[in-house]
Design an enzyme around this catalytic site. Structure first.
Site, short mmCIF file in Angstrom:
data_model
loop_
_atom_site.label_atom_id
_atom_site.label_comp_id
_atom_site.label_asym_id
_atom_site.label_seq_id
_atom_site.Cartn_x
_atom_site.Cartn_y
_atom_site.Cartn_z
N LYS A 134 0.91 -1.11 -0.14
CA LYS A 134 0.27 0.06 0.04
C LYS A 134 0.95 1.23 -0.04
CE LYS A 134 -4.07 -1.62 2.83
NZ LYS A 134 -4.94 -1.38 1.58
N ASP A 152 -3.10 -7.40 -1.99
CA ASP A 152 -3.73 -6.63 -0.89
C ASP A 152 -5.11 -6.78 -0.80
OD1 ASP A 152 -4.22 -4.31 0.73
OD2 ASP A 152 -3.96 -2.82 -0.90
N ARG A 212 -10.84 -10.76 1.30
CA ARG A 212 -11.81 -11.82 0.72
C ARG A 212 -11.23 -13.36 0.86
NH1 ARG A 212 -11.66 -7.98 -4.63
NH2 ARG A 212 -11.48 -6.56 -2.97
N1 BES Z 1 -8.36 -3.50 4.37
C1 BES Z 1 -8.31 -2.87 2.87
C2 BES Z 1 -9.81 -2.07 2.54
C3 BES Z 1 -9.68 -0.78 3.16
C4 BES Z 1 -9.42 0.29 2.77
C5 BES Z 1 -10.33 -0.56 4.59
C6 BES Z 1 -9.84 1.55 3.54
C7 BES Z 1 -10.34 0.45 5.14
C8 BES Z 1 -9.91 1.67 4.44
C9 BES Z 1 -8.47 -4.25 1.81
O1 BES Z 1 -7.80 -5.30 2.48
C10 BES Z 1 -7.67 -3.80 0.56
O2 BES Z 1 -6.53 -3.34 0.68
N2 BES Z 1 -8.65 -3.67 -0.38
C11 BES Z 1 -7.96 -3.24 -1.66
C12 BES Z 1 -8.56 -4.19 -3.01
C13 BES Z 1 -7.71 -3.85 -4.29
C14 BES Z 1 -6.44 -4.08 -4.38
C15 BES Z 1 -8.75 -4.65 -5.19
C16 BES Z 1 -8.84 -1.71 -2.04
O3 BES Z 1 -9.88 -1.53 -1.98
O4 BES Z 1 -7.97 -1.09 -2.38
ZN ZN Z 2 -7.44 -5.26 4.29
ZN ZN Z 3 -5.79 -5.21 1.92
#
Ligand code: BES
Ligand code: ZN
Ligand code: ZN
Length: 504
Positions: free
Chosen positions: A280, A350, A354
């Site tokens: 991230k 990331d 899921r």
């Molecule tokens: N934990 C994150 C989602 C998240 C983002 C929670 C912001 C709280 C605030 C999740 O694991 C994630 O990183 N999702 C990615 C998926 C994408 C790479 C398809 C996302 O939403 O950016």
């Molecule tokens: Zn997450």
């Molecule tokens: Zn994530």
């Protein structure tokens, strides 16, 4: 904090401050209006003159403190704005209570009385009482777990709920206790989320779950990585592979009745989400210590369900791990095999939530779940769509979805329905495996939901995406910055509803 209900007129009850409310049109809810009128009589029209001078406008969460100099039993009167009358909702009652509590604590008031805000406006007195208790206790929460200096008082000493309604008095006690237990559970979830990832490891979370289970009489089981291997939980194990911290899968069981119904609550428990190899951006990454907010909410709700002795069978399934990077971490392109036997090609590490949920949901079904609700900080996509104002609700079961929306309304948590069209599945088609773990940038909140759906079979299921609602970005008059404990109230109200015999 001592919390009691007392029948009577608030201006005749001793307190360091008495809380009343007013609308933006300068009128007040009936109960509050009659107090304001009577007080005006005693104080020579003071409130009217403050209104005329524009000092009291009744804007949402506006506070005006009036000293009564011995002319009333309460030493002060706090007038809290409820905003526009046509915008009135139960949420405003909670926020008015939270605003009043935080404001009065700052002023050093310890013994506070309050009207049952909104009780004259279609809200039953008992419901209002519970909302004021919850709004107060949730409002007073402070995230300063690790500050070493002298701490400000965290609590008030006494909250007296005062009203002239016939039901106000000792008979409200069970409602006040329910409100207190709900708020304590919400604040527990916030404590868990506030703990940094170096402290709140999967093992520490499991230990905390053990302590709570013991105190509340829940059956607990903690699965170790060897158990996960045996169960073929390739999703959970893949995410765990980059971390030095062993993954855990905690289950908690509340089984007071002899039937086969089993409401199952599943919570995403990523104690830190760095994104893994698909790292991230650095900005705001510290908030990813709360990527276990779903797990915290499920544990806290379960604790409250047991303490409230709800006559309903409930199982909690909580997969816990960290998403880090190392020489052992899983990578984009990897293919893993989940407990349900389905294979997933990793496009980005990331999208880990899921993967751990796929195994947790399959495990929930294997354990005999009859209704499944999962709660997860799952997608930035949901955060972008709804912001912090509502959680995303995804469900293929209309009754369960409706029950959750209603439960959320009672709990002061907004849920907004988003789609689960089968076509979302097409975006995740993989050339090498049964599916990819992402389907692209568009509609990812629904893509993720539809992926989860693959692992719950035909059980009534709902998924709540709390990305964004899990975290309050900036301290508000009624709420501290940081983890919100969202989901606890909704799950608890759902369980309360399902435990009433007349419910479907
Ligand atoms: N934990 C994150 C989602 C998240 C983002 C929670 C912001 C709280 C605030 C999740 O694991 C994630 O990183 N999702 C990615 C998926 C994408 C790479 C398809 C996302 O939403 O950016
Ligand atoms: Zn997450
Ligand atoms: Zn994530």
């Amino acid at each position: 904090m001592e919390i009691r209900a007392l029948q009577g007129e608030i201006e005749q009850v001793q307190a360091e401050a008495a809380v009343v409310t007013i609308f933006e049109d300068k009128t007040a809810p009936p109960e509050s209006q009659s107090v304001l009128d009577r007080v005006d009589g005693v104080l020579g029209g003071l409130i009217q003159s403050l209104i005329q001078a524009g000092e009291i406008k009744g804007k949402v969460n506006e506070t005006t403190l009036i000293h009564t100099f011995g002319r009333l039993a309460p030493a002060r009167l706090l007038v809290v704005g409820l905003g526009k009358r046509e915008e009135f909702s139960p949420l405003r009652v909670r926020r008015a209570a939270g605003t009043a509590a935080r404001f009065l604590r700052r002023r050093g008031c310890r013994k506070v009385s309050s009207l049952l805000h909104g009780a004259g406006l279609d809200i039953p007195a008992a419901e209002s009482a519970r909302m004021v208790v919850e709004g107060t206790l949730v409002g007073l929460y402070s995230p300063d777990l690790h500050k070493t200096g002298e701490r400000q008082p965290r609590d008030l000493e006494q909250l007296l709920l005062v009203g002239t309604q016939p039901e106000v008095g000792a008979s409200l006690e069970p409602v006040l206790t329910a409100g207190q237990m709900t708020a304590e559970a919400v604040n527990l979830a916030r404590d868990l989320g506030n703990e940094p990832a170096n402290i709140m490891t999967p093992a520490a979370f499991a230990q905390k779950a053990k302590e709570l289970a013991e105190s509340a009489g829940l059956q607990i089981q903690v699965l170790e990585e060897a158990d996960m291997q045996r169960l073929d939980m390739g999703g959970l194990l893949a995410v765990a592979s980059g971390s030095e911290q062993p993954a855990k899968l905690v289950t908690l069981l509340h089984k007071p009745v002899e039937d086969t119904s089993l409401l199952t609550l599943v919570g995403k428990g990523i104690t830190f989400d760095s994104g893994g190899i698909s790292l991230k951006p650095r900005e705001g990454m510290e908030k990813m210590k709360n990527d276990m907010a779903g797990a915290a909410a499920v544990l806290a709700a379960m604790w409250a369900i047991a303490r409230m002795e709800l006559p309903l069978n409930v199982l909690a399934v909580i997969p816990l791990t960290e998403n880090l990077l190392s020489g052992k971490a899983f990578r984009p392109g990897d293919v893993l095999r989940t407990m349900a036997g389905k294979t997933i090609e990793i496009i980005t590490t990331d999208a880990e939530g899921r993967l751990v949920l796929a195994d947790a949901l399959a495990y929930a079904v294997q354990q005999g779940a009859t209704h499944v609700v999962d709660v997860a900080t799952l997608t930035g996509s949901c955060a972008v769509a709804l912001g912090g104002l509502a959680s995303g609700l995804f469900s293929t079961d209309e009754d369960l979805a409706d029950a959750l929306v209603e439960a959320g309304e009672l709990a002061g948590e907004r849920l907004w329905r988003l789609p689960t069209y089968p076509e979302y599945k097409e975006t995740m088609e993989s050339k090498v495996a049964d599916m990819k773990n992402v389907g692209g940038r568009y509609g990812d909140a629904s893509n993720a939901a539809v992926l989860l759906r693959e692992f719950v079979g035909d059980k009534p299921w709902a998924h709540i995406d709390i990305a964004a609602t899990d975290w309050n970005e900036k301290t508000k008059s009624y709420l501290a910055e940081g983890p919100t404990g969202v989901g606890v109230g909704t799950m608890l109200r759902l369980a309360e509803r399902m435990s009433r015999p007349e419910s479907p």
